[in-house]
Design an enzyme around this catalytic site. Structure first.
Site, mmCIF file in Angstrom:
data_model
loop_
_atom_site.group_PDB
_atom_site.id
_atom_site.type_symbol
_atom_site.label_atom_id
_atom_site.label_comp_id
_atom_site.label_asym_id
_atom_site.label_seq_id
_atom_site.Cartn_x
_atom_site.Cartn_y
_atom_site.Cartn_z
ATOM 1 N N GLY B 112 0.813 -1.212 0.000
ATOM 2 C CA GLY B 112 0.000 0.000 0.000
ATOM 3 C C GLY B 112 0.847 1.263 0.000
ATOM 4 O O GLY B 112 0.535 2.242 -0.683
ATOM 5 N N CYS B 390 0.804 1.177 11.892
ATOM 6 C CA CYS B 390 1.856 1.731 11.041
ATOM 7 C C CYS B 390 2.569 2.875 11.724
ATOM 8 O O CYS B 390 3.715 3.164 11.455
ATOM 9 C CB CYS B 390 1.266 2.249 9.732
ATOM 10 S SG CYS B 390 0.415 0.995 8.832
#
Lengths: 402, 445
Positions: B112, B390
């Protein structure tokens, strides 16, 4: 929550003109639409007077995808996404306004006006207002905030607001998406198409499908001179161009033995013409097995050495069926334009060789003579070569991209 | 074959390692007192699917083919190569068909983050205006974007782009985007807009359709990029249905959020984008693979795994949606019942399905910061995260949480639970029950 479209209104192209055959044409078209959309959603198709509707019974959020898919089915002139509502003047007007307000929510102040017209169809005569009067009824009730954004124009407006009043309720739609026109695939029977891997033949196949022919694809491969990548390229081409018809089969014919025999026993200048005559003979026989009534090729007059009028005559003489050449009058650039539109150009452009490049002659004949072809073929075991090729055919059924 | 054997017994090895961890708990150290009241053994409950998911056995089996016999380089001309190439094309078609786009619009990336970088930097450069030295154009990004969007947009300011951040609607506590404000910020020279579809920290589902109508009216030359990493497999991701047809768009996806492997993702270009002949400029350079837009020998095992995972994740949205909502409701009601002082940031509401995704639920915990809660929960076999995983390695507060109106003190007390379609209501209730066992100790820290 605002209402979303659940039905697609489908208008026929040329089909509307077909008197006696119309019923079977409509059935074929409905079956083709069902087949094109079955992997996307559960779609119910209804035939009505002079048109059809497709209604989503599952995955309502996929309606745009379904409409885009149906737009590629030959036989339709245009389609519109319809929002269902009650057949009541105020409800319809409210729905139109709500939708227009949403559509123009962000239009910049001072932006040029959009021209529009209302188009009412009143199948249910119990509806209290006549069609043309209802056009005005809708227009007069547009919200004040849109008055400086819209302008009535009856001829060629930018926006058509459609109202379709039926016995079981009404549909409202905005604008039309063009279909590709033509006739439903299958309504004109079956043909075979010689697919080389180049730019022209997929475009020729597209035009055959557009005119209602179910196309079976035939390609000739010469392993080990021509390898697996060419085969994959052909599969990709069928996958791409095959989306205009419900089912696709690619017949891959082994051609090595034939090419080697021609190389060894025939005049060099006639090699390409002889290859192509063999292709015609084999394609005719594959067509017979599949009830095919013609052979489609991507030839265009004078485009390459094998496509001079005399050479076309030499090649056609070998065919047992009519040879139809949809691109006969096309310039290369016109063909490329269509190839880009149908998405085959980039695949055709992949630099994989086709079997005609094997043992390419130096100085091919420009004005071939049929007598010379027949003479050369007498030295070949035609029956045996053709039989071996037919026996070695690999038929692949190919799913297209939805 | 050994690997296949393990695959046949999902969770076995995982559960074992957790149990072993319990029995070896640092004997000399001072563990939290609350542990005494624990049941002796806790099967782990994994509620961190927004961070990553377990690779499904069928995906792993698909990948084993490429790791084993089918090891060819897809660019090679021999059958090993052309088979690898065919496998990649099959995966490309699987990705395309799950979005309803054409397969030539699927660009495989390393995940991503790379897909977002390629979109932001690649499209901005491709759509750059003017000559060197003059302004390059205007870029708008969402207020809650992933760092891979924010940082790559920030890097473009050095190339003369002006980057502006949209904002959340002030009136609304559900974290929705202020699209009227966004429209007002759009300009004739706006070349690129990025807005995520589902928020990774609290599950808000943004109204991309309305945003795209604003773009069509106010910035018709702009490209819209949608970070759909958290939405993939949960809701329909069809650009034709989500984006105004006049707007060219792209979507970034990641395999490991849908039971696929890590290290593979895709940037998917919409049909409108392909029709407009818009391609991002490459940000890495190489040997011509994927049309030279994203070159490099393809990650064949990863791509095949992604293809298998996306087909499985997107074939029945209705069932997936039901399972996620059931889990969501169970967790919210159990938390309310068992754990005093917890506040669900954006509570589930059946009439708000268009504005929220069920699979991410964030809560404000009382007392101790989320980090402390997390470690207590992990001792109890409940795996969640603080904010988004993240950013867990970066010691900065989440801009998305601050944008929602939380104070910085509150933002430190946010716990995130996230589900996959395999998460059950029982898992959620049990997680809340375990959480309750430490709550009195932590609430007053």
């Amino acid at each position: 929550m605002s209402k979303i479209p659940d039905t697609i209104l489908l208008r026929y192209g040329e089909l509307a003109l077909k008197g006696g055959n119309r019923n079977s044409f409509e059935k074929t078209l409905a079956a083709n639409i069902a087949s094109a959309t079955e992997s996307i959603a559960d779609v119910k198709i209804l035939r009505e007077r002079g048109r059809m509707t497709a209604t989503l019974k599952s995955n309502p959020e996929r309606i745009e995808r379904v409409a885009n898919r149906i737009a590629e089915v030959p036989g339709l002139s245009s389609l519109s996404l319809c929002i269902p509502c009650e057949a009541d003047p105020e409800t319809i007007s409210g729905l139109v306004n709500q939708h227009l307000l949403r559509m123009f929510e962000f239009s910049a102040p001072g932006a040029p006006r959009i021209t529009f017209r209302v188009e009412t169809k009143r199948a249910d005569k119990r509806f209290p207002i006549a069609s043309t009067e209802f056009d005005q009824y809708i227009a007069q009730r547009l919200p004040e905030s849109l008055w400086d954004k819209l302008q009535v124009q009856l001829k060629r407006p930018e926006l058509v607001i459609g109202v379709d009043i039926r016995t079981k309720g009404a549909y409202v739609y905005f604008g039309r998406t063009p279909g590709i026109g033509g006739l439903p695939v299958g309504s004109q029977g079956r043909v075979v198409c010689l697919l080389s891997g180049g730019i022209d033949s997929p475009v020729a196949a597209y035009y055959a499908m557009k005119r209602g022919c179910r196309v079976d694809f035939i390609s000739f491969l010469s392993p080990p001179y021509i390898g697996e990548p060419t085969r994959q390229k052909l599969v990709k081409l069928v996958r791409k161009v095959g989306r205009f018809q419900p089912k696709n089969r690619l017949h891959i014919v082994p051609f090595t033995e034939i090419q080697e025999a021609i190389r060894d026993h025939a005049p060099e200048a006639y090699r390409t013409i002889l290859y192509r005559r063999m292709m015609q003979k084999i394609a005719s026989r594959i067509a017979f097995r599949n009830r095919g009534k013609a052979i489609i090729t991507g030839e265009s007059i004078g485009q390459v050495a094998s496509q001079t009028l005399s050479n076309i005559a030499c090649i056609e003489e070998a065919s047992l069926l009519p040879v139809i050449r949809p691109l006969i009058g096309f310039d290369k650039l016109e063909t490329i334009k269509i190839a880009r539109e149908i998405g085959t150009f980039d695949i055709s452009n992949e630099p994989e060789p086709d079997c005609c490049t094997v043992f390419m002659p130096n100085g091919p004949v420009i004005h071939g003579q049929i007598a010379h072809c027949l003479e050369a073929e007498e030295k070949l075991d035609m029956k045996g070569l053709i039989k071996n090729a037919l026996d070695g055919i690999e038929a692949i059924d190919i799913d297209t991209d939805a | 074959m050994g690997v296949v054997f393990h695959l046949g017994k999902p969770h076995a090895s995982f559960a074992h390692s957790i149990k072993a961890g319990h029995s070896e708990r640092r004997p000399g150290t001072k563990g939290p007192r609350v542990l005494i009241i624990l049941p002796p053994m806790n099967d782990p409950i994994y509620l961190d699917h927004a961070a990553t998911t377990r690779v499904s056995p069928s995906v792993a089996a698909t990948m084993m083919r490429a790791l084993g016999d089918e090891y060819g380089n897809p660019s090679s001309r021999h059958p090993l190569g052309s088979n690898a190439s065919a496998s990649i094309e099959e995966a490309r078609r699987a990705v395309a068909s799950s979005l309803g786009t054409r397969s030539e619009g699927v660009l495989f990336t390393s995940g991503g983050t790379e897909a977002n970088n390629l979109a932001v930097i690649g499209f901005a450069r491709a759509l750059r205006r003017g000559k060197p030295g003059t302004p390059s154009g205007h870029i708008l990004i969402g207020p809650t974007e992933h760092p891979s969007i924010r940082a790559s947009a920030a890097s473009l300011t050095e190339e003369g782009f002006e980057v502006e951040v949209m904002q959340l609607a002030r009136s609304d506590k559900r974290g929705s985007l202020d699209i009227v404000d966004a429209a007002a910020r759009m300009r004739e020279d706006t070349v690129f807009v990025a807005q995520m579809l589902v928020n990774n920290e609290y599950g808000t589902r943004y109204d991309i359709a309305r945003l795209s109508r604003a773009i069509a009216a106010r910035a018709p030359k702009a490209h819209l990029h949608v970070d759909a990493v958290q939405a993939l497999g949960k809701i329909e991701l069809d650009p034709a249905g989500l984006v105004d047809r006049a707007v060219s768009s792209s979507f970034s996806l990641s395999a490991h959020k849908i039971h696929g492997p890590k290290g593979v993702g895709a940037l998917v270009l919409s049909n409108a984008c392909l029709d407009a002949k818009r391609l991002p400029l490459p940000i890495i350079h190489g040997g011509g693979q994927q049309g030279d837009v994203r070159p490099g020998t393809e990650n064949v095992p990863g791509i095949m795994g992604f293809g298998a995972a996306i087909a499985a994740a997107t074939h029945d949205f209705e069932a997936t949606g039901k399972a996620l909502v059931t889990a969501r409701k169970a967790l919210e009601s159990a938390l309310t019942e068992f754990v005093p002082g917890v506040r669900v940031l954006i509570p589930w509401s059946d009439d708000q399905t268009a504005t929220m995704a069920p699979q991410v639920v964030s809560i404000l915990v009382p007392g101790a910061p989320s980090e402390v809660w997390l470690h207590h929960l992990e001792e109890l076999g409940v795996y969640a995260s603080a904010g988004s995983a993240c950013q867990a390695k970066k010691h900065e507060l989440s801009p998305a949480l601050l944008a929602l109106g939380l104070t910085s003190e509150e933002a430190r007390r946010v716990l995130r639970f996230s589900f996959s379609s395999s998460t059950t209501a029982e898992d959620c209730t049990e997680a809340a029950r375990r959480m309750a066992s430490v709550s009195s100790a932590l609430a007053h820290l």
